[in-house]
Design a protein around this motif. Structure first.
Motif, PDB file in Angstrom:
ATOM      1  N   LYS A 106       8.215 -40.670 -58.999  1.00  0.00           N
ATOM      2  CA  LYS A 106       6.679 -40.414 -59.245  1.00  0.00           C
ATOM      3  C   LYS A 106       5.651 -40.477 -58.640  1.00  0.00           C
ATOM      4  N   GLU A 107       5.736 -41.648 -59.176  1.00  0.00           N
ATOM      5  CA  GLU A 107       4.324 -42.190 -58.801  1.00  0.00           C
ATOM      6  C   GLU A 107       4.044 -43.417 -57.210  1.00  0.00           C
ATOM      7  N   ASN A 141       9.977 -34.060 -65.836  1.00  0.00           N
ATOM      8  CA  ASN A 141       9.017 -34.495 -64.784  1.00  0.00           C
ATOM      9  C   ASN A 141       9.594 -33.812 -62.742  1.00  0.00           C
ATOM     10  N   ARG A 191       9.369 -43.177 -62.491  1.00  0.00           N
ATOM     11  CA  ARG A 191       7.964 -43.477 -62.474  1.00  0.00           C
ATOM     12  C   ARG A 191       8.258 -44.151 -60.854  1.00  0.00           C
ATOM     13  N   ALA A 248       2.717 -41.033 -65.049  1.00  0.00           N
ATOM     14  CA  ALA A 248       3.051 -39.543 -64.940  1.00  0.00           C
ATOM     15  C   ALA A 248       3.448 -39.471 -65.825  1.00  0.00           C
TER      16      ALA A 248
END
Ligand code: SAM
Ligand code: ZN
Length: 351
Positions: free
Chosen positions: A57-58, A84, A54, A8
């Motif tokens: 975020k993920e 991000n 990552r 993402a």
């Protein structure tokens, strides 16, 4: 400026290291962070920051710290986090300094080559989890013996099961480093993919548990002549092979305890969005029997001078004989079993 996308995250890499081939490693790291419900994570050697970004975020980990000693990487980390919309802490320190200054729930080491120079500080800093990547497979697996001895304070051995040797050399050092601090590792998942070893450890605090865990550090007495091996808890080999009477070689100290936790791996497998390749790898890891090391099907058939049959049939014969037997992710031709070499040879012979 080139923009990359992975998972993402959209990010720049100019001035820092980025290896797209390590995506599978990061995919699994993100899923593991999510499955464990992490709240705090240090990406100690971040480069572009892709791994930690990552995870933030993920996996939705709240407090993520990205660190790299390189000033160029640091600038990139700041930019990539902002791009991000991620509120990560970013620092530009020698990882060993940061690890001595601060504790983190989870510490991830992803260095160039060997993680051995970061293990003492990371063992101290990690409160609950330690994730480690090692890309120096030649020293770990016994191909560069002297370097293996220097980096891992052990004697590795190049054998048919060298990939698992590498994993157990790394785990052996981690167990000894943690034990010095009255801590111990519980391996959740360990895999050797392409040219790296990756392991996910739960860290337990307590002197008794550390004493117990050191009991899982032992040796392998290996016969180069016939390929048989025995596991030893102390460095006192018989010196000759039970099977063919040739002189044997000793490897170790190594981790001989469990390297996979099927429950933890199934929790990772339940995370949505895993790639087919990750799913396949994790499923094999979860189904591996606990017996350390493995035999190579083709080496056995070559020595017996027979045409290789189906591995599944050999596994089934071993199981019928009351032995544990499974395939292994370490090698497509590997036979993982608690059976002795003569028993595996018997099972490999055509009916
Ligand atoms: C293999 S790269 C990290 C890759 C990254 N984790 C990823 O998944 O893309 C290793 C990084 O460690 C950094 N590094 C090297 N020595 C360091 C040290 N002593 N402390 C902190 N960072 C260091 C390098 O600048 C490099 O960016
Ligand atoms: Zn032998």
């Amino acid at each position: 400026m080139t923009l990359h996308t992975e998972g993402a995250i959209t990010f720049e890499t100019e001035g820092a290291f980025y290896n797209p081939k390590m995506m599978l490693n990061r995919d699994i790291g993100v899923a593991m962070s999510r499955a464990l419900g992490l709240t705090e994570y240090l990406d100690a050697l971040s480069a572009s920051g892709i791994r930690g970004l990552r995870v933030a975020k993920e996996a939705g980990v709240e407090k993520v710290t990205l660190n790299d000693v390189s000033p160029q990487a640091f600038e990139l980390l700041v930019k990539n986090a902002a791009r991000n919309d991620l509120d990560c802490t970013v620092s530009c320190k020698n990882a060993n300094v940061l690890l001595h200054e601060q504790h983190f729930q989870a510490v991830d080491l992803d260095p160039f080559g060997s993680p051995s120079s970061y293990l003492p500080a990371a063992s101290r800093s990690a409160l609950c989890y330690l994730f480690i990547t090692a890309t120096d497979t030649a020293p770990l697996c016994g191909a560069h013996l002297k370097s293996g001895i220097r980096k891992y304070m052990t004697v590795p051995l190049r054998t048919d099961y060298h990939r698992e040797m590498g994993a157990r050399v790394l785990l052996g050092l981690a167990a000894r480093e943690l034990a010095r601090l009255d801590k111990s590792p519980v391996p959740l998942l360990t895999h050797v993919t392409d040219h790296y070893v990756r392991t996910y450890l739960r860290v337990i605090k307590g002197a008794k548990a550390a004493d117990k865990c050191l009991e899982a550090v032992g040796y392998v007495e290996h016969c180069r002549s016939c390929g048989s091996f025995v596991l030893l808890s102390d460095p006192h080999p018989a010196g000759s092979c039970d099977h063919c009477r040739s002189a044997t070689t000793l490897a170790g100290p190594l981790w001989l305890g469990r390297i996979q936790d099927p429950d933890a791996i199934h929790n990772v497998l339940n995370c949505p969005g895993l790639s087919r390749r990750a799913e396949k790898l994790l499923s094999i890891c979860a189904s591996e029997v606990e017996a350390p090391m493995y035999y190579d099907h083709h080496s056995i058939c070559e020595r017996l001078n027979i045409t290789p049959g189906k591995i599944e049939e050999i596994l089934e014969r071993l199981r019928l004989a009351g032995r544990q037997a499974s395939r292994t992710h370490f090698n497509g031709l590997g036979i993982k079993t608690d059976a002795t070499l003569p028993e595996v040879e018997e099972a490999a012979k055509p009916e």
